[in-house]
Design an enzyme around this catalytic site. Structure first.
Site, PDB file in Angstrom:
ATOM      1  N   GLU A  96       0.835  -1.195   0.000  1.00 17.56           N
ATOM      2  CA  GLU A  96       0.000   0.000   0.000  1.00 17.56           C
ATOM      3  C   GLU A  96       0.877   1.255   0.000  1.00 17.56           C
ATOM      4  O   GLU A  96       0.580   2.233  -0.685  1.00 17.56           O
ATOM      5  CB  GLU A  96      -0.880  -0.035   1.254  1.00 17.56           C
ATOM      6  CG  GLU A  96      -2.199   0.579   1.055  1.00 17.56           C
ATOM      7  CD  GLU A  96      -3.221   0.107   2.083  1.00 17.56           C
ATOM      8  OE1 GLU A  96      -2.889  -0.705   2.965  1.00 17.56           O
ATOM      9  OE2 GLU A  96      -4.348   0.564   1.998  1.00 17.56           O
ATOM     10  N   GLU A 148       2.471   1.710  -3.450  1.00 16.30           N
ATOM     11  CA  GLU A 148       1.454   2.203  -4.383  1.00 16.30           C
ATOM     12  C   GLU A 148       1.260   3.714  -4.180  1.00 16.30           C
ATOM     13  O   GLU A 148       1.186   4.483  -5.135  1.00 16.30           O
ATOM     14  CB  GLU A 148       0.149   1.457  -4.078  1.00 16.30           C
ATOM     15  CG  GLU A 148      -0.889   1.552  -5.153  1.00 16.30           C
ATOM     16  CD  GLU A 148      -2.116   0.697  -4.812  1.00 16.30           C
ATOM     17  OE1 GLU A 148      -2.203   0.142  -3.692  1.00 16.30           O
ATOM     18  OE2 GLU A 148      -2.991   0.602  -5.680  1.00 16.30           O
ATOM     19  N   CYS A 204      -8.331  -2.738   3.189  1.00 17.33           N
ATOM     20  CA  CYS A 204      -8.193  -3.969   3.985  1.00 17.33           C
ATOM     21  C   CYS A 204      -9.458  -4.330   4.761  1.00 17.33           C
ATOM     22  O   CYS A 204      -9.539  -5.408   5.322  1.00 17.33           O
ATOM     23  CB  CYS A 204      -6.994  -3.862   4.920  1.00 17.33           C
ATOM     24  SG  CYS A 204      -6.967  -2.319   5.792  1.00 17.33           S
ATOM     25  N   SER A 258      -6.987   1.127  -2.850  1.00 14.41           N
ATOM     26  CA  SER A 258      -5.663   0.508  -2.976  1.00 14.41           C
ATOM     27  C   SER A 258      -5.837  -0.885  -3.558  1.00 14.41           C
ATOM     28  O   SER A 258      -6.801  -1.589  -3.249  1.00 14.41           O
ATOM     29  CB  SER A 258      -5.009   0.409  -1.603  1.00 14.41           C
ATOM     30  OG  SER A 258      -3.909  -0.485  -1.678  1.00 14.41           O
ATOM     31  N   LYS A 299     -15.111 -10.728   7.145  1.00 16.52           N
ATOM     32  CA  LYS A 299     -13.973 -11.496   6.611  1.00 16.52           C
ATOM     33  C   LYS A 299     -14.452 -12.838   6.054  1.00 16.52           C
ATOM     34  O   LYS A 299     -13.803 -13.427   5.190  1.00 16.52           O
ATOM     35  CB  LYS A 299     -12.914 -11.710   7.697  1.00 16.52           C
ATOM     36  CG  LYS A 299     -12.138 -10.440   8.034  1.00 16.52           C
ATOM     37  CD  LYS A 299     -11.011 -10.189   7.067  1.00 16.52           C
ATOM     38  CE  LYS A 299     -10.411  -8.812   7.220  1.00 16.52           C
ATOM     39  NZ  LYS A 299      -9.499  -8.465   6.121  1.00 16.52           N
ATOM     40  N   GLU A 313     -15.284 -11.908   2.634  1.00 17.07           N
ATOM     41  CA  GLU A 313     -14.060 -11.646   1.853  1.00 17.07           C
ATOM     42  C   GLU A 313     -13.401 -12.952   1.390  1.00 17.07           C
ATOM     43  O   GLU A 313     -13.023 -13.098   0.232  1.00 17.07           O
ATOM     44  CB  GLU A 313     -13.067 -10.828   2.686  1.00 17.07           C
ATOM     45  CG  GLU A 313     -11.803 -10.445   1.914  1.00 17.07           C
ATOM     46  CD  GLU A 313     -10.779  -9.708   2.779  1.00 17.07           C
ATOM     47  OE1 GLU A 313     -10.699  -9.981   3.990  1.00 17.07           O
ATOM     48  OE2 GLU A 313     -10.055  -8.861   2.235  1.00 17.07           O
ATOM     49  N   GLU A 335     -12.245 -13.926  -6.452  1.00 10.89           N
ATOM     50  CA  GLU A 335     -10.970 -13.307  -6.880  1.00 10.89           C
ATOM     51  C   GLU A 335      -9.779 -13.910  -6.138  1.00 10.89           C
ATOM     52  O   GLU A 335      -8.652 -13.862  -6.628  1.00 10.89           O
ATOM     53  CB  GLU A 335     -10.962 -11.797  -6.557  1.00 10.89           C
ATOM     54  CG  GLU A 335     -11.962 -10.963  -7.315  1.00 10.89           C
ATOM     55  CD  GLU A 335     -13.271 -10.819  -6.553  1.00 10.89           C
ATOM     56  OE1 GLU A 335     -13.527 -11.630  -5.637  1.00 10.89           O
ATOM     57  OE2 GLU A 335     -14.034  -9.903  -6.877  1.00 10.89           O
ATOM     58  N   CYS A 383     -10.985  -2.568  14.004  1.00 12.59           N
ATOM     59  CA  CYS A 383     -11.254  -4.009  14.130  1.00 12.59           C
ATOM     60  C   CYS A 383     -11.383  -4.484  15.575  1.00 12.59           C
ATOM     61  O   CYS A 383     -11.961  -5.539  15.824  1.00 12.59           O
ATOM     62  CB  CYS A 383     -10.148  -4.800  13.450  1.00 12.59           C
ATOM     63  SG  CYS A 383     -10.000  -4.437  11.707  1.00 12.59           S
TER      64      CYS A 383
HETATM   65  S1  SF4 Z   1     -13.681  -5.811  12.017  1.00 10.28           S
HETATM   66 FE1  SF4 Z   1     -14.855  -4.080  11.192  1.00 10.28          FE
HETATM   67  S2  SF4 Z   1     -13.285  -2.558  10.679  1.00 10.28           S
HETATM   68 FE2  SF4 Z   1     -12.231  -4.527  10.904  1.00 10.28          FE
HETATM   69  S3  SF4 Z   1     -12.154  -5.409   8.864  1.00 10.28           S
HETATM   70 FE3  SF4 Z   1     -14.009  -6.207   9.840  1.00 10.28          FE
HETATM   71  S4  SF4 Z   1     -15.644  -4.820   9.245  1.00 10.28           S
HETATM   72 FE4  SF4 Z   1     -13.712  -3.790   8.833  1.00 10.28          FE
END
Ligand code: SF4
Ligand code: SF4
Ligand code: SF4
Length: 419
Positions: A139, A142, A169, A189, A229, A232, A237, A393
């Site tokens: 990052e 970049e 992220c 990013s 997550k 994600e 991808e 987080c």
């Molecule tokens: S815990 Fe909340 S701030 Fe952290 S990556 Fe997950 S959604 Fe985003």
């Protein structure tokens, strides 16, 4: 379903009809107005609007929203399979929260105990702090390319996305942009999040050089403070390791991260395996190169952490000197948004540039003005960090639920003592 690709997990968060009292509290935490239902009636999550952040789940006074993706038994089964190398990648915010699930004070930093419990359960560890360093470098580099081109007027051989550069992220934030501000996607990013870096690294370098196994025999578990997550990891991808091995003539298709356990899930897994977190011997994995990390990665779990770490990299590369403490100031009228200015002198040309950066956490309250300004081409910033959850987080939707109210401030202090 609108906006989702095949293989992606949808409806990660659902509200239990029998438990919901229709009190409306969750609506005040939802960043996308995805919760529907009149006051007094059972509420539901509209999954086409939901970004899977889990804020409704950790803040509902009745415990009605549920995380529907339960893979604890599946991971236990994989841990028993001796053909497999089960690798856990532990995010920074997990180690300041999991102790709470075992009766410790909120914010207790228990890294060595966590490593000990992971070892006892049969996991190998790739610390997400290690790959957070890689995300920061990616990052940061970049950003440097964009500063050199757009701010210092140097030519560029590559196509560069526009400034301001946004961090990428936080998967709930990425999904938010995809759904609600798609014209700003070029500003994101291109660096993978630390968890996805960990998945790709484990099944390439880790498989070949550290564990010396077939990449298909690695079962990669993201251990995260975050319900988004789970979304994600399911994105199609993220099959980079398989693509790499295919380019080397090997067959096979597999995701970089197989499954995600939240902090709450991991505590349940330890309990099911009879691991007493309070008495488990501490362990420091000194022989494992993938369990080493710098201080930069550690601060990733807090708001402002990604920004500060990436900016330190950029400052060092451009000026050849270390950056002193960053002095963030709250931006007047925009609660939850902080900004800082850093003047850098290019060591090569002597040209000077003043970078303006902003940090925002809590999409619901603090992000719209920044995005509208960027959309209108009027943003004064070069780099903007955005995390969905208030506080970052440490206050993620996968963290322990504290019936006495949120305990994220204690966790924030443990990761970033000066916060
Ligand atoms: S815990 Fe909340 S701030 Fe952290 S990556 Fe997950 S959604 Fe985003
Ligand atoms: S806060 Fe909980 S109980 Fe209240 S409406 Fe939302 S889900 Fe239902
Ligand atoms: S998970 Fe997040 S986006 Fe989805 S309904 Fe709950 S608070 Fe809203």
């Amino acid at each position: 379903m609108k906006g989702f690709q095949s293989q992606e997990l949808t409806s990660i968060i659902e509200i239990d009809r029998k438990t919901c009292k229709g009190c409306d509290s969750c609506k005040s935490f939802c960043p996308t107005d995805a919760i529907e239902g009149k006051y007094g009636a059972v509420h539901r999550v509209n999954s086409e609007k939901c970004i899977s952040c889990g804020q409704c789940l950790i803040n509902c006074p009745f415990g009605a929203p549920k995380d529907t993706v339960d893979v604890v038994d599946k991971v236990i089964e994989k841990l028993k399979n001796k053909q497999l190398t089960v690798v856990g990648t532990i995010a920074p915010a997990v180690r300041v929260a999991i102790g709470e699930e075992f009766g410790m004070e909120p914010g207790s930093l228990v890294t060595e105990k966590l490593y000990g419990a992971m070892k006892q359960a049969g996991f190998k560890v790739l610390d997400t702090n290690f790959t957070a360093d890689q995300t920061i470098m990616e990052e940061g580099m970049e950003l440097i390319a964009k500063i050199r081109h757009f701010a210092l007027g140097e030519p560029s051989e590559h196509h560069l996305g526009p400034l301001p550069q946004f961090t990428s992220c936080c998967p709930a934030w990425v999904r938010y942009v995809e759904l609600y501000y798609p014209t700003l996607l070029p500003n994101m990013s291109s660096a993978k999040s630390p968890m996805m870096m960990a998945g790709a690294l484990a099944k390439t370098y880790g498989a070949k050089e550290v564990w010396k196994v077939n990449p298909e025999d690695i079962y990669m578990v993201g251990i995260m403070p975050c319900t988004a997550k789970k979304f994600e990891a399911s994105r199609p991808e993220f099959h980079s390791a398989a693509h790499y091995w295919q380019s080397q003539g090997k067959a096979g298709s597999y995701p970089d991260i197989d499954v995600v356990l939240t902090t709450r899930d991991l505590a349940r897994l330890f309990k099911k395996l009879g691991i007493d977190f309070n008495t488990v011997p501490e362990f420091t994995d000194k022989d494992n190169p993938l369990a080493q990390y710098s201080g930069a990665g550690t601060i990733f779990g807090n708001t402002g952490g990604v920004m500060e770490a990436a900016l330190r990299t950029a400052y060092f590369v451009i000026t050849g000197k270390e950056l002193d403490v960053l002095d963030f100031k709250p931006v007047r009228g925009l609660q939850g948004v902080k900004e800082a200015s850093v003047t850098m002198k290019d060591a090569k040309t002597g040209k000077e540039v003043t970078l303006k950066v902003a940090v925002a956490h809590g999409i619901k309250e603090n992000v719209k003005a920044l995005l509208e300004e960027t959309k209108a081409g009027k943003s004064p910033y070069h780099f903007i960090e955005i995390m969905n959850c208030p506080g970052g987080c440490v206050n993620g939707g996968g963290q322990p639920i504290n019936p006495m109210g949120t305990s994220w401030l204690g966790k924030a202090k443990a990761v970033l003592p000066w916060s």
